[in-house]
Scaffold this motif. Structure first.
Motif, PDB file in Angstrom:
ATOM      1  N   LEU A 206       5.229   3.203   6.628  1.00  0.00           N
ATOM      2  CA  LEU A 206       4.936   1.777   6.455  1.00  0.00           C
ATOM      3  C   LEU A 206       3.512   1.456   6.888  1.00  0.00           C
ATOM      4  CD1 LEU A 206       5.734  -1.169   5.913  1.00  0.00           C
ATOM      5  CD2 LEU A 206       6.643  -1.256   8.246  1.00  0.00           C
ATOM      6  N   ILE A 207       3.099   2.013   8.034  1.00  0.00           N
ATOM      7  CA  ILE A 207       1.759   1.743   8.554  1.00  0.00           C
ATOM      8  C   ILE A 207       0.690   2.267   7.610  1.00  0.00           C
ATOM      9  CG2 ILE A 207       0.155   2.394  10.406  1.00  0.00           C
ATOM     10  CD1 ILE A 207       2.600   2.176  12.321  1.00  0.00           C
ATOM     11  N   LYS A 208       0.925   3.432   7.007  1.00  0.00           N
ATOM     12  CA  LYS A 208      -0.034   3.979   6.033  1.00  0.00           C
ATOM     13  C   LYS A 208      -0.206   3.037   4.845  1.00  0.00           C
ATOM     14  CE  LYS A 208       0.655   8.892   7.128  1.00  0.00           C
ATOM     15  NZ  LYS A 208       1.229  10.173   6.651  1.00  0.00           N
ATOM     16  N   MET A 209       0.893   2.448   4.398  1.00  0.00           N
ATOM     17  CA  MET A 209       0.825   1.511   3.278  1.00  0.00           C
ATOM     18  C   MET A 209       0.079   0.241   3.669  1.00  0.00           C
ATOM     19  SD  MET A 209       4.477   1.798   1.254  1.00  0.00           S
ATOM     20  CE  MET A 209       5.549   1.690   2.694  1.00  0.00           C
ATOM     21  N   ILE A 210       0.299  -0.238   4.902  1.00  0.00           N
ATOM     22  CA  ILE A 210      -0.390  -1.446   5.366  1.00  0.00           C
ATOM     23  C   ILE A 210      -1.893  -1.205   5.443  1.00  0.00           C
ATOM     24  CG2 ILE A 210      -0.698  -2.997   7.334  1.00  0.00           C
ATOM     25  CD1 ILE A 210       2.296  -2.599   7.933  1.00  0.00           C
ATOM     26  N   ILE A 211      -2.275  -0.040   6.004  1.00  0.00           N
ATOM     27  CA  ILE A 211      -3.699   0.289   6.135  1.00  0.00           C
ATOM     28  C   ILE A 211      -4.334   0.458   4.756  1.00  0.00           C
ATOM     29  CG2 ILE A 211      -5.325   2.043   6.954  1.00  0.00           C
ATOM     30  CD1 ILE A 211      -3.450   2.474   9.347  1.00  0.00           C
ATOM     31  N   ALA A 212      -3.601   1.101   3.852  1.00  0.00           N
ATOM     32  CA  ALA A 212      -4.106   1.284   2.489  1.00  0.00           C
ATOM     33  C   ALA A 212      -4.306  -0.055   1.786  1.00  0.00           C
ATOM     34  CB  ALA A 212      -3.140   2.157   1.691  1.00  0.00           C
ATOM     35  N   ASP A 213      -3.565  -1.066   2.238  1.00  0.00           N
ATOM     36  CA  ASP A 213      -3.671  -2.399   1.650  1.00  0.00           C
ATOM     37  C   ASP A 213      -4.814  -3.194   2.272  1.00  0.00           C
ATOM     38  OD1 ASP A 213      -2.524  -3.933  -0.374  1.00  0.00           O
ATOM     39  OD2 ASP A 213      -1.442  -5.183   1.058  1.00  0.00           O
ATOM     40  N   GLY A 214      -5.543  -2.555   3.210  1.00  0.00           N
ATOM     41  CA  GLY A 214      -6.733  -3.178   3.768  1.00  0.00           C
ATOM     42  C   GLY A 214      -6.528  -3.941   5.064  1.00  0.00           C
ATOM     43  N   CYS A 215      -5.398  -3.749   5.729  1.00  0.00           N
ATOM     44  CA  CYS A 215      -5.129  -4.471   6.975  1.00  0.00           C
ATOM     45  C   CYS A 215      -5.007  -3.480   8.133  1.00  0.00           C
ATOM     46  CB  CYS A 215      -3.847  -5.285   6.842  1.00  0.00           C
ATOM     47  SG  CYS A 215      -3.608  -6.480   8.170  1.00  0.00           S
ATOM     48  N   SER A 216      -5.504  -3.875   9.308  1.00  0.00           N
ATOM     49  CA  SER A 216      -5.401  -3.010  10.481  1.00  0.00           C
ATOM     50  C   SER A 216      -4.019  -3.128  11.119  1.00  0.00           C
ATOM     51  CB  SER A 216      -6.470  -3.383  11.511  1.00  0.00           C
ATOM     52  OG  SER A 216      -7.766  -3.225  10.964  1.00  0.00           O
ATOM     53  N   VAL A 217      -3.665  -2.119  11.915  1.00  0.00           N
ATOM     54  CA  VAL A 217      -2.372  -2.100  12.597  1.00  0.00           C
ATOM     55  C   VAL A 217      -2.586  -1.885  14.092  1.00  0.00           C
ATOM     56  CG1 VAL A 217      -0.196  -0.848  12.894  1.00  0.00           C
ATOM     57  CG2 VAL A 217      -1.075  -1.303  10.594  1.00  0.00           C
ATOM     58  N   VAL A 218      -1.889  -2.662  14.911  1.00  0.00           N
ATOM     59  CA  VAL A 218      -1.902  -2.504  16.359  1.00  0.00           C
ATOM     60  C   VAL A 218      -0.483  -2.132  16.786  1.00  0.00           C
ATOM     61  CG1 VAL A 218      -2.176  -3.665  18.572  1.00  0.00           C
ATOM     62  CG2 VAL A 218      -3.760  -4.144  16.693  1.00  0.00           C
ATOM     63  N   LEU A 219      -0.341  -1.031  17.502  1.00  0.00           N
ATOM     64  CA  LEU A 219       0.960  -0.610  18.035  1.00  0.00           C
ATOM     65  C   LEU A 219       1.167  -1.237  19.412  1.00  0.00           C
ATOM     66  CD1 LEU A 219       1.144   3.202  17.159  1.00  0.00           C
ATOM     67  CD2 LEU A 219       2.483   1.363  16.150  1.00  0.00           C
ATOM     68  N   ALA A 220       2.337  -1.759  19.629  1.00  0.00           N
ATOM     69  CA  ALA A 220       2.664  -2.372  20.919  1.00  0.00           C
ATOM     70  C   ALA A 220       3.970  -1.835  21.441  1.00  0.00           C
ATOM     71  CB  ALA A 220       2.729  -3.903  20.779  1.00  0.00           C
ATOM     72  N   GLY A 221       4.109  -1.786  22.768  1.00  0.00           N
ATOM     73  CA  GLY A 221       5.342  -1.290  23.358  1.00  0.00           C
ATOM     74  C   GLY A 221       5.158  -1.036  24.833  1.00  0.00           C
ATOM     75  N   GLY A 222       6.200  -0.490  25.449  1.00  0.00           N
ATOM     76  CA  GLY A 222       6.159  -0.163  26.859  1.00  0.00           C
ATOM     77  C   GLY A 222       5.900   1.302  27.096  1.00  0.00           C
ATOM     78  N   PRO A 223       5.865   1.711  28.364  1.00  0.00           N
ATOM     79  CA  PRO A 223       5.602   3.117  28.701  1.00  0.00           C
ATOM     80  C   PRO A 223       6.554   4.102  28.037  1.00  0.00           C
ATOM     81  CG  PRO A 223       5.483   1.746  30.660  1.00  0.00           C
ATOM     82  CD  PRO A 223       6.017   0.874  29.568  1.00  0.00           C
ATOM     83  N   ASP A 224       7.822   3.691  27.867  1.00  0.00           N
ATOM     84  CA  ASP A 224       8.816   4.563  27.252  1.00  0.00           C
ATOM     85  C   ASP A 224       8.540   4.830  25.780  1.00  0.00           C
ATOM     86  OD1 ASP A 224      10.073   4.681  29.672  1.00  0.00           O
ATOM     87  OD2 ASP A 224      11.583   3.171  29.172  1.00  0.00           O
ATOM     88  N   ASP A 225       7.696   4.001  25.161  1.00  0.00           N
ATOM     89  CA  ASP A 225       7.426   4.136  23.731  1.00  0.00           C
ATOM     90  C   ASP A 225       6.197   5.005  23.438  1.00  0.00           C
ATOM     91  OD1 ASP A 225       9.502   2.269  23.222  1.00  0.00           O
ATOM     92  OD2 ASP A 225       8.118   0.628  23.668  1.00  0.00           O
TER      93      ASP A 225
END
Length: 227
Positions: A206-225
């Motif tokens: 999914l993230i590859k498709m979003i980036i290919a569409d010209g939008c940046s991605v930020v991953l968020a989560g806790g230490p366990d992630d």
């Protein structure tokens, strides 16, 4: 009835807290002069609205509680009982609808206790389940049915949020540090339950498709992630 001192019990989790925000707004609209207290786990308290929506926050430290032995847990509940009794609530609203929240409602010292339509783990024996015309609809509407039961109009869904200006500045600094400009999408791949986790490779696709569409991605989560 015009309640003056209300306890709202919704301790977790993050999504559930957010779903409860419209109910909190409707409750304040219905009881503009009442004192409204929210009982919550500390790690989720950051999204509890500021005054005038919520006047006070009481914490139930689940992390600390889970590490206790049986005697310590009983002592903790007795401590909570003393605290809740001292507040002299005239209405308790259990929006968690689980065993632990039912225990807290039961030891609050308040005899007028209600909850939403889906009361589980015996909580319906402690607090009256309020079932409105939206009992089969989205959980936000199920919660709002409780506000309607209390006399609120609840015509619009409003999400009152606390002051997040410090968090906003922190996010902006992180974006600048990583030289991220323009629009971006936040992806939170972690979940508390295995049954709610989407496979990591699916997120990657999914993230590859979003980036290919010209939008940046930020991953968020806790230490366990992190992994």
């Amino acid at each position: 009835m015009e309640y003056k001192n209300i306890l709202l019990i919704k301790m977790s989790s993050l999504g559930d807290i957010l779903h409860t925000l419209p109910f909190a707004a409707a409750l304040r609209q219905r009881f503009p002069k009442a004192k409204i207290t929210w009982l919550v786990h500390p790690q989720f308290a950051g999204f509890v609205p500021d005054p005038p929506v919520i006047d006070e926050i009481i914490y139930f430290d689940k992390v600390k509680f889970n590490k206790m032995n049986l005697l310590a847990k009983l002592a903790y509940f007795l401590e909570m009982r003393r605290l809740l009794h001292s507040k002299k609530f005239d209405l308790v609203i259990d929006m968690q609808g689980l065993f632990k929240s039912a225990v807290l409602a039961a030891i609050s010292g308040c005899s007028d206790r209600i909850g939403y339509c889906e009361m589980r783990e015996g909580s319906g024996l402690i607090s009256k389940a309020v079932c409105g015309r939206h009992s089969k609809d989205h959980v936000i509407e199920r919660y709002l049915d409780v506000a309607r039961y209390l006399g609120a109009s609840a015509e619009q869904i409003v999400f009152p949020l606390p002051d997040l200006s410090k968090e906003t500045v922190s996010v902006q600094e992180k974006l600048q540090k990583n030289e991220l400009q323009g629009e971006y999408i936040v992806v939170v791949p972690g979940a508390r339950w295995k049954t709610k986790e989407w496979p990591a490779e699916h997120y990657a696709s999914l993230i590859k498709m979003i980036i290919a569409d010209g939008c940046s991605v930020v991953l968020a989560g806790g230490p366990d992630d992190t992994a």
